[in-house]
Design a protein around this motif. Sequence first.
Motif, short mmCIF file in Angstrom:
data_model
loop_
_atom_site.label_atom_id
_atom_site.label_comp_id
_atom_site.label_asym_id
_atom_site.label_seq_id
_atom_site.Cartn_x
_atom_site.Cartn_y
_atom_site.Cartn_z
N VAL A 152 0.68 -1.20 -0.04
CA VAL A 152 0.16 0.19 -0.02
C VAL A 152 0.72 1.37 0.05
O VAL A 152 1.70 1.35 0.94
CB VAL A 152 -0.96 0.08 1.24
N ILE A 153 0.84 1.93 -1.02
CA ILE A 153 1.89 3.04 -1.12
C ILE A 153 0.95 4.45 -0.58
O ILE A 153 -0.21 4.60 -0.94
CB ILE A 153 2.38 3.37 -2.61
N VAL A 154 1.73 5.42 -0.25
CA VAL A 154 1.44 6.85 -0.48
C VAL A 154 1.90 7.55 -1.32
O VAL A 154 2.95 7.46 -1.69
CB VAL A 154 1.78 7.51 1.08
N ARG A 185 -3.02 15.97 4.55
CA ARG A 185 -2.04 15.27 5.09
C ARG A 185 -2.58 14.45 6.24
O ARG A 185 -1.89 13.57 6.82
CB ARG A 185 -0.69 16.16 5.20
N HIS A 186 -3.25 15.32 7.01
CA HIS A 186 -3.78 14.87 8.42
C HIS A 186 -4.53 13.42 8.36
O HIS A 186 -4.48 12.63 8.76
CB HIS A 186 -4.66 15.91 8.99
N HIS A 187 -5.48 13.69 7.06
CA HIS A 187 -6.36 12.54 6.77
C HIS A 187 -5.27 11.36 6.31
O HIS A 187 -5.70 9.95 6.67
CB HIS A 187 -7.38 12.78 5.78
N ALA A 188 -4.44 11.49 5.65
CA ALA A 188 -3.38 10.55 5.13
C ALA A 188 -2.70 9.88 6.26
O ALA A 188 -2.48 8.67 6.41
CB ALA A 188 -2.51 11.06 4.20
N SER A 189 -2.25 10.68 7.31
CA SER A 189 -1.65 10.07 8.42
C SER A 189 -2.49 9.36 9.26
O SER A 189 -2.29 8.00 9.71
CB SER A 189 -1.21 11.14 9.52
N GLY A 190 -3.78 9.42 9.07
CA GLY A 190 -4.80 8.46 10.04
C GLY A 190 -5.17 7.32 9.18
O GLY A 190 -5.18 6.09 9.64
N ALA A 191 -4.98 7.45 7.72
CA ALA A 191 -4.94 6.24 6.94
C ALA A 191 -3.99 5.27 7.17
O ALA A 191 -4.01 4.03 7.04
CB ALA A 191 -5.24 6.66 5.46
N ILE A 192 -2.88 6.03 7.16
CA ILE A 192 -1.46 5.17 7.21
C ILE A 192 -1.54 4.38 8.76
O ILE A 192 -1.07 3.00 8.94
CB ILE A 192 -0.28 6.02 7.41
N LYS A 193 -2.12 4.95 9.66
CA LYS A 193 -2.16 4.43 11.04
C LYS A 193 -3.02 3.07 10.83
O LYS A 193 -2.73 1.97 11.45
CB LYS A 193 -2.45 5.09 12.08
N ARG A 194 -4.11 3.31 10.40
CA ARG A 194 -5.42 2.26 10.26
C ARG A 194 -4.75 1.14 9.33
O ARG A 194 -5.07 0.15 9.83
CB ARG A 194 -6.59 3.03 9.60
N LYS A 195 -4.13 1.15 8.32
CA LYS A 195 -3.68 0.42 7.55
C LYS A 195 -2.58 -0.45 8.09
O LYS A 195 -2.05 -1.73 7.73
CB LYS A 195 -3.35 0.75 5.95
N ALA A 196 -1.74 0.24 8.85
CA ALA A 196 -0.26 -0.40 9.37
C ALA A 196 -0.68 -1.26 10.30
O ALA A 196 -0.20 -2.26 10.73
CB ALA A 196 0.50 0.75 9.93
#
Length: 499
Positions: A152-154, A185-196
């Motif tokens: 899963v890439i950013v 960027r804030h929403h992306a940070s949350g998505a990174i945490k959920r998927k990680a």
Amino acid sequence: MSFDQRMRERQGAGALGQPPEIILNETFNPFLNDSQSVNGSVPAYEILKIVILLPVAVVRVLVFVVSLLLGYLFTKLALFRARNVLTRPFPQWRRWLMLPVRLFARVNLFACGFHYIHIKGRPASREEAPILVSNHVTFADPLFLFFRHLPVIVTAYENLNLPIAGAITKAMQAIAVDRLSRESRHHASGAIKRKAMCNDWSHVMIFPEATTTNGKLLVSFKAGAFTPGYPVQPILFRYPHVHMDPSWVAEGPPINWLIFRLMTQFHNFMLVEYLPVIHPTVAERKNPIQFGERVRLTMARAMNTSVTNHTFEDAALAMEAVRLKIDSASAMLEFGEFKKIAPFTVKEAKRCLSEFVTMDCSKRGAVTYKEYIKAINLPDCLLLQQVYRYFDRVNCGHISFRQYAAGIAFISNHSRFKEAVKAAYDFCGGGGADSPDEATFLRSLRALIPSVSKQQVHSLFDKLDLKNGGILRRADFASYCDDHPDFLLLILIGKPSLL
């Protein structure tokens, strides 16, 4: 320094004070491709190589295009009737359908001359390190990672709309982010945490530099990969070369020319190194910037290189410099360090660069005092010398873009900026019930610069009078000061008692 010198220095700083001094790294441009560094010309022996390998390049292009199209068809098959692709993990059978696409990605790398890829180190399992981070040099980096990991890439939001590559990016269930939007960027940070944190997803892969560089150093890391506080595995990409630099950077070359040049090489080298997993400390979980910096320094040591505070914003400035046909190195601000002065945006920096290029008549990356007063169309006087000295802090007789931008950023983001604009407008005759006309503006300006001519004042008044109504409106005056803070500086230095 004598008392008189201190007083002149204080007066020269104006009512807003002087910007803090910063030391910027001027020794290296991370957005310059080695093959482009000599006027973008191709050496004679490289031209000969291109001619010899042209038949081979034709075959490579056909292989590249066919494998890309086949990969696209299998991707569409994997995405058939899939819903919420970016928010729900794929079932295993859809991931199996992506296996041929991954193999086609390796074929594409082979077609680009990366016949053998040297791999050092051991890839960690997802349980060991749910997040992978890497330096970013060229288009081959994500191709290899797609082939090896299907992570899963950013990625930048606009990449989802690219033809062919957009569909493949969606199939990687990418986390899309607008790099210039804080909310995104804030929403992306949350998505990174959920998927990680969920093992139903693949590895989360992030290029923390948020841009490509020539691979000779590491620029500033964004905190997104380190905010979740999970272990990360760094991956290093190196591309040893002599004649053909494969880096795809802000200053060029274009992607089509880069791929063509790679296809007309006998062989291109790619080295991939997996570093040991790095676990955050308790303190670093609370401070992701600190964690990211430790990871960056670890990667830099392994690469035997250094780090700088350049950012994605510097890459945007480099592209603007190319558009303006100037040396991109002179346009570097090293934003990570520069923002200690003021929260300068890319839009403001580009506007400032455009103004600087207009003043730089000699096109040598430095503006002399004569060029400065010619550009603002005002006569030589002590006041203008003090304004120029505000930017030329070391009194060397010329100012660089960094010096000019530092002064502009400090003024325009000053806490008393609006108050200063109001005071300056009142001084120009706007303190009464009516807006000042050109005659009133002339008297005010001559109180500062007695030698200013009517024609010079008329030219300046035309720029201020946006509606050509013959009067100076407060809103128009404020707008001009927003775009030209050095005009406000002129008034404040001339009349320091206004604030």
